[in-house]
Scaffold this active site. Sequence first.
Site, mmCIF file in Angstrom:
data_model
loop_
_atom_site.group_PDB
_atom_site.id
_atom_site.type_symbol
_atom_site.label_atom_id
_atom_site.label_comp_id
_atom_site.label_asym_id
_atom_site.label_seq_id
_atom_site.Cartn_x
_atom_site.Cartn_y
_atom_site.Cartn_z
ATOM 1 N N SER A 1 47.252 42.161 33.195
ATOM 2 C CA SER A 1 48.668 41.901 33.433
ATOM 3 C C SER A 1 49.097 40.746 32.549
ATOM 4 C CB SER A 1 48.919 41.577 34.913
ATOM 5 O OG SER A 1 50.284 41.278 35.139
ATOM 6 N N HIS B 1 49.374 38.156 27.377
ATOM 7 C CA HIS B 1 48.859 39.265 28.183
ATOM 8 C C HIS B 1 47.373 39.040 28.377
ATOM 9 C CE1 HIS B 1 48.715 43.408 29.776
ATOM 10 N NE2 HIS B 1 47.493 43.409 29.266
ATOM 11 N N CYS B 2 46.951 38.869 29.618
ATOM 12 C CA CYS B 2 45.561 38.555 29.932
ATOM 13 C C CYS B 2 44.828 39.837 30.290
ATOM 14 C CB CYS B 2 45.486 37.556 31.087
ATOM 15 S SG CYS B 2 43.796 37.095 31.528
ATOM 16 N N VAL B 3 43.784 40.145 29.538
ATOM 17 C CA VAL B 3 43.012 41.359 29.815
ATOM 18 C C VAL B 3 42.144 41.193 31.058
ATOM 19 C CG1 VAL B 3 42.985 42.102 27.410
ATOM 20 C CG2 VAL B 3 41.178 40.576 28.242
#
Length: 435
Positions: free
Chosen positions: A294, A288-290
């Site tokens: 998303s 999960h990429c901040v």
Amino acid sequence: MTKKGSMKPGKKNKAEEPELEPLCCCEYIDRNGEKNHVAACLCDCQDLDEGCDRWITCKSVQPETYERIMDTISDRLRIPWLRGARKVNISLLPPLFLLPVFLRVASWHFLLGVVVLTSLPVLALWYYYLTHRRKEQTLFFLSLGLFSLGYMYYVFLQEVVPRGRVGPTQLAVLTCGLLLILLALCRAKKDPGYLRSPANGDRSLSGSHTEYLNRTGPEKPKGFPGADPAGGLNNRAPKDEPKGCPRTSAGSPATGKEDWCAKCRLVRPARAWHCRICGFCVRRMDHHCVWINSCVGESNHQAFMLALLIFLLTSVYGITLTLDTICTDRSVFTALFYCPGVYANYSSALCFTCVWYSVIIVGGMAYIFLIQLINISYNVTEREVQQALRQKTGRRLLCGLIVDTGQYNRGFLRNWHQFSTLGTRPFHHPAEDIV
């Protein structure tokens, strides 16, 4: 008689239904379900009053009080809009105000620049761990990234271009790179490969993503049931699964290892994981990429890598043009560490500070890009790497920088060929992966 009798209850029920009054532009329905007004944002703040009283008397404030204060502020921070005031995400605001202030303060003196540029990554990491621990979505990092791009471009146009050392072609190349970054980010923000069961197929995952999370509430972190020591997944249901609960396949091929997700009520294919922050299962989930708020999965992993590559190339090009302008008699690498007289002029100091801020961001993104290149070359996802490190499985190389689980590694060329075809056609695993 029967017809009249059957109509009376219907009219009665219709009359009993309360009619909702239309909201004006400054009214809204708060989190307690009551009508409120924007002008009353400072009224009835019991938690805030209690917190201020404890601060004045030098008493500690409980973490629960902090959370209630932040929830109250985020619920009342709204702007007037048609048919009711709209809520403003509070995590969007800090970068818009703090970043220009910090960078301009850092431009006053060399020591201030060292302190500010050192504290910014520390504050960002602290905020990341705070939100990551609470398993909450935040737009802070997406806002920080987009506003940093816009502000760096603004400083470049205002302070660097007027000096006359940047030609129209160079400016056009830099502008095209910025536009390509935004296009790649838009593509990476789309559906990463959410799994959707046929029973819930009518619910749009991309459109009602945040609304669904707000309705169901944050998830409590639980372990990933069904994980074997080798890093694979089995098809055994967790202990807390309700009896008689139907298992719904997510349309995955029956040849891969699968397991049951108790949250989404579906059978996940191999390498799919449930994201506790997004609230959905994602095909071939990497992490999960901040920075894009998303997940990175099967459908957007290529766009994510493309956005990183374009960002690195464009940022390095912009840094080079800026240093060539403010330090004309030195090479780019030398000017980055030694540029005498740069703090004599505030304009040059601001440009130099923005260059070092960009270098810090580029260094972090370059590390992420390197890790992604290594993982793709060994055909492992970041989620599988973290699981292998926790369970002490897999082969570690270069002090743990490379982790090879050996489960899906089919050689350098075949691994990259599989990555290049993600989202286009199903990948058939060899016979040793079939259960």
